[in-house]
Design a protein around this motif. Structure first.
Motif, PDB file in Angstrom:
ATOM      1  N   SER A  25     -38.614   2.604 -22.061  1.00 24.82           N
ATOM      2  CA  SER A  25     -38.817   2.677 -22.713  1.00 24.82           C
ATOM      3  C   SER A  25     -40.309   3.348 -22.799  1.00 24.82           C
ATOM      4  O   SER A  25     -40.758   3.222 -21.522  1.00 24.82           O
ATOM      5  N   SER A  26     -40.871   4.532 -24.101  1.00 25.16           N
ATOM      6  CA  SER A  26     -41.867   4.720 -23.916  1.00 25.16           C
ATOM      7  C   SER A  26     -42.277   5.330 -21.516  1.00 25.16           C
ATOM      8  O   SER A  26     -43.070   5.462 -21.689  1.00 25.16           O
ATOM      9  N   GLY A  57     -42.462   9.117 -23.864  1.00 26.53           N
ATOM     10  CA  GLY A  57     -42.058   8.744 -24.070  1.00 26.53           C
ATOM     11  C   GLY A  57     -40.654   8.755 -25.078  1.00 26.53           C
ATOM     12  O   GLY A  57     -40.493   7.541 -25.847  1.00 26.53           O
ATOM     13  N   SER A  89     -36.413   7.325 -23.648  1.00 27.90           N
ATOM     14  CA  SER A  89     -35.958   5.487 -23.093  1.00 27.90           C
ATOM     15  C   SER A  89     -34.872   6.410 -22.281  1.00 27.90           C
ATOM     16  O   SER A  89     -33.962   6.928 -22.219  1.00 27.90           O
ATOM     17  N   ARG A 134     -42.769  -1.875 -21.614  1.00 32.99           N
ATOM     18  CA  ARG A 134     -42.294  -0.662 -21.825  1.00 32.99           C
ATOM     19  C   ARG A 134     -40.719  -0.669 -20.609  1.00 32.99           C
ATOM     20  O   ARG A 134     -40.097  -0.344 -22.228  1.00 32.99           O
ATOM     21  N   LYS A 172     -43.109   8.001 -19.192  1.00 37.74           N
ATOM     22  CA  LYS A 172     -44.521   8.628 -18.710  1.00 37.74           C
ATOM     23  C   LYS A 172     -44.284   9.204 -17.338  1.00 37.74           C
ATOM     24  O   LYS A 172     -43.308   8.787 -16.688  1.00 37.74           O
TER      25      LYS A 172
END
Length: 115
Positions: free
Chosen positions: A83-84, A15, A17, A66, A86
């Motif tokens: 970003s975001s 989650g 960055s 993302r 995983k």
């Protein structure tokens, strides 16, 4: 010989960055395209994002929405804003610069997404 200097990798929680930077030894205006690739353990190197000298961009389906690739001409640097993130984004990320007759790679920077 073109040299590419990458920076910005590291460990981040899911989650989170990170922003990767790539600075070539020559002007970014000289390159047809500049790209970010990644290679996870046991997998092939894959294209993540690309920006052309005209500013057009394209992304792997897995990162659309993302990740953002951009260039700062004043700083002669190409960025990959991630970003975001995983866990499956964990990989060594490589900067690539393409001229008309040659292509060049940076040494890579590790991105690890883990809690």
């Amino acid at each position: 010989q073109v040299q590419l200097v990458e920076s910005g990798g590291g460990l981040v929680q899911p989650g989170g960055s990170l922003r990767l930077s790539c600075a070539p030894s020559g002007s970014i205006f000289n390159f047809r395209t500049m790209s970010w690739y990644r290679q996870a353990p046991g997998k092939e190197r894959e294209l993540v994002a690309r920006i052309t000298s005209g500013g057009s961009t394209n992304y792997a389906d897995s990162v659309k929405g993302r990740f953002t690739i951009s260039s700062d001409n004043a700083k002669n640097t190409v960025y990959l804003q991630m970003s975001s993130l995983k866990p499956e984004d964990t990989a060594v990320y490589y900067c690539n610069a393409a001229l008309l007759s040659s292509t060049h790679w940076g040494p890579g920077t590790q991105v690890t997404v883990s809690s």
